[in-house]
Design an enzyme around this catalytic site. Structure first.
Site, PDB file in Angstrom:
ATOM      1  N   HIS A   1       7.760 -30.285  11.681  1.00  9.35           N
ATOM      2  CA  HIS A   1       7.378 -29.049  10.995  1.00  9.35           C
ATOM      3  C   HIS A   1       6.390 -29.337   9.869  1.00  9.35           C
ATOM      4  CE1 HIS A   1      10.088 -26.763  13.368  1.00  9.35           C
ATOM      5  NE2 HIS A   1      11.172 -27.359  12.912  1.00  9.35           N
TER       6      HIS A   1
ATOM      7  N   ASP B   1       0.873  -1.181   0.000  1.00 10.89           N
ATOM      8  CA  ASP B   1       0.000   0.000   0.000  1.00 10.89           C
ATOM      9  C   ASP B   1       0.916   1.239   0.000  1.00 10.89           C
ATOM     10  OD1 ASP B   1       0.894   0.327   2.609  1.00 10.89           O
ATOM     11  OD2 ASP B   1      -1.095   0.320   3.532  1.00 10.89           O
ATOM     12  N   HIS B   2       0.309   2.411   0.203  1.00 10.55           N
ATOM     13  CA  HIS B   2       1.096   3.655   0.151  1.00 10.55           C
ATOM     14  C   HIS B   2       2.210   3.672   1.199  1.00 10.55           C
ATOM     15  CE1 HIS B   2      -2.260   4.077   2.901  1.00 10.55           C
ATOM     16  NE2 HIS B   2      -1.569   4.987   3.561  1.00 10.55           N
TER      17      HIS B   2
ATOM     18  N   HIS C   1      10.125 -23.275   9.614  1.00  8.38           N
ATOM     19  CA  HIS C   1       9.110 -23.855  10.500  1.00  8.38           C
ATOM     20  C   HIS C   1       7.698 -23.793   9.917  1.00  8.38           C
ATOM     21  CE1 HIS C   1      11.545 -23.454  14.487  1.00  8.38           C
ATOM     22  NE2 HIS C   1      12.349 -23.645  13.452  1.00  8.38           N
TER      23      HIS C   1
ATOM     24  N   ILE D   1       1.192  -5.713   9.364  1.00  8.95           N
ATOM     25  CA  ILE D   1       0.132  -6.466  10.057  1.00  8.95           C
ATOM     26  C   ILE D   1      -1.136  -6.586   9.201  1.00  8.95           C
ATOM     27  CG2 ILE D   1      -1.402  -6.496  12.066  1.00  8.95           C
ATOM     28  CD1 ILE D   1       0.880  -5.127  13.658  1.00  8.95           C
TER      29      ILE D   1
ATOM     30  N   THR E   1       2.866  -1.445   8.905  1.00  8.90           N
ATOM     31  CA  THR E   1       3.391  -2.353   9.931  1.00  8.90           C
ATOM     32  C   THR E   1       3.608  -3.775   9.414  1.00  8.90           C
ATOM     33  OG1 THR E   1       1.131  -2.924  10.539  1.00  8.90           O
ATOM     34  CG2 THR E   1       2.169  -1.123  11.787  1.00  8.90           C
TER      35      THR E   1
ATOM     36  N   CYS F   1       3.043  -3.118   4.056  1.00 12.67           N
ATOM     37  CA  CYS F   1       2.211  -1.963   4.435  1.00 12.67           C
ATOM     38  C   CYS F   1       2.955  -1.241   5.556  1.00 12.67           C
ATOM     39  CB  CYS F   1       0.793  -2.399   4.832  1.00 12.67           C
ATOM     40  SG  CYS F   1       0.691  -3.479   6.268  1.00 12.67           S
TER      41      CYS F   1
ATOM     42  N   MET G   1      -1.508  -6.361   5.997  1.00 14.41           N
ATOM     43  CA  MET G   1      -1.246  -7.235   4.847  1.00 14.41           C
ATOM     44  C   MET G   1      -1.273  -8.695   5.285  1.00 14.41           C
ATOM     45  SD  MET G   1      -0.935  -5.740   1.979  1.00 14.41           S
ATOM     46  CE  MET G   1      -0.327  -4.342   1.020  1.00 14.41           C
TER      47      MET G   1
HETATM   48  C1  RB5 Z   1      -1.904   2.848   6.566  1.00 10.32           C
HETATM   49  O1  RB5 Z   1      -1.961   4.067   7.246  1.00 10.32           O
HETATM   50  C2  RB5 Z   1      -1.671   1.720   7.532  1.00 10.32           C
HETATM   51  O2  RB5 Z   1      -2.773   1.539   8.344  1.00 10.32           O
HETATM   52  C3  RB5 Z   1      -1.343   0.432   6.789  1.00 10.32           C
HETATM   53  O3  RB5 Z   1      -0.258   0.637   5.960  1.00 10.32           O
HETATM   54  C4  RB5 Z   1      -0.982  -0.769   7.623  1.00 10.32           C
HETATM   55  O4  RB5 Z   1       0.017  -0.488   8.551  1.00 10.32           O
HETATM   56  C5  RB5 Z   1      -2.080  -1.556   8.180  1.00 10.32           C
HETATM   57  O5  RB5 Z   1      -1.876  -2.585   8.836  1.00 10.32           O
END
Ligand code: RB5
Length: 149
Positions: A135, A10-11, A99, A70, A68, A66, A72
């Site tokens: 595994h 993403d951005h 694993h 997370i 974090t 993305c 994604m």
């Molecule tokens: C975008 O601001 C942010 O929420 C996204 O990139 C990501 O970290 C979501 O998990």
């Protein structure tokens, strides 16, 4: 020829995606870029869905970035056959392959240094899933969860 790696962001992951692409090119790893193609705001589940579906369909591997990693990771793991892992250092990168036989690597564009991300990617691409029975059994148990949900 090796299957193409599918990459998306993403951005918040756009800049890191561009760097990872350079890294893949240097390593002569073929890849397809599923966007986003600028740092204009975009919704990570849409990109995750495209990449994850292709990874599952073509039995290849993907990289999603993305802010974090997370969002994604959560999104990609909704697709049957996908084992997406958020890696933030050499150990988690290696372990996610050995694993968990992770077929999607998720990175945090806002939480991981670019140089560290390149090292994580290199390790992830070079590491094979463990052939040890415990595994293999556990990865199979993950697939079993998908059958009953
Ligand atoms: C975008 O601001 C942010 O929420 C996204 O990139 C990501 O970290 C979501 O998990």
């Amino acid at each position: 020829m090796a299957k193409k790696i599918i990459i998306g962001a993403d951005h918040a992951g756009f800049q890191m995606k561009e760097q990872v692409k350079e890294c893949l090119a240097k390593l002569r790893v073929p890849f397809d870029d599923y966007g986003t193609y600028s740092d204009e705001s975009t919704d990570y589940p849409l990109i995750a869905q495209k990449v994850a579906r292709d990874v599952a369909k073509n039995k290849t591997r993907g990289i999603l970035i993305c802010g974090t990693g997370i969002g994604m990771c959560i999104s990609a793991n909704k697709v049957k056959g996908v084992r997406a892992a958020l890696a933030y250092d050499a150990y988690t990168s290696k372990a996610s392959r050995e694993h968990n036989d992770a077929n999607v690597l998720c990175l945090g564009g806002r939480t991981t240094e670019l140089r560290a991300a390149q090292a994580i990617v290199k390790i992830w691409l070079a590491t094979q899933a463990s052939t040890e029975s415990r595994h293999k059994r556990r990865v199979k148990e993950i697939s079993t969860i998908e059958e009953f949900c």
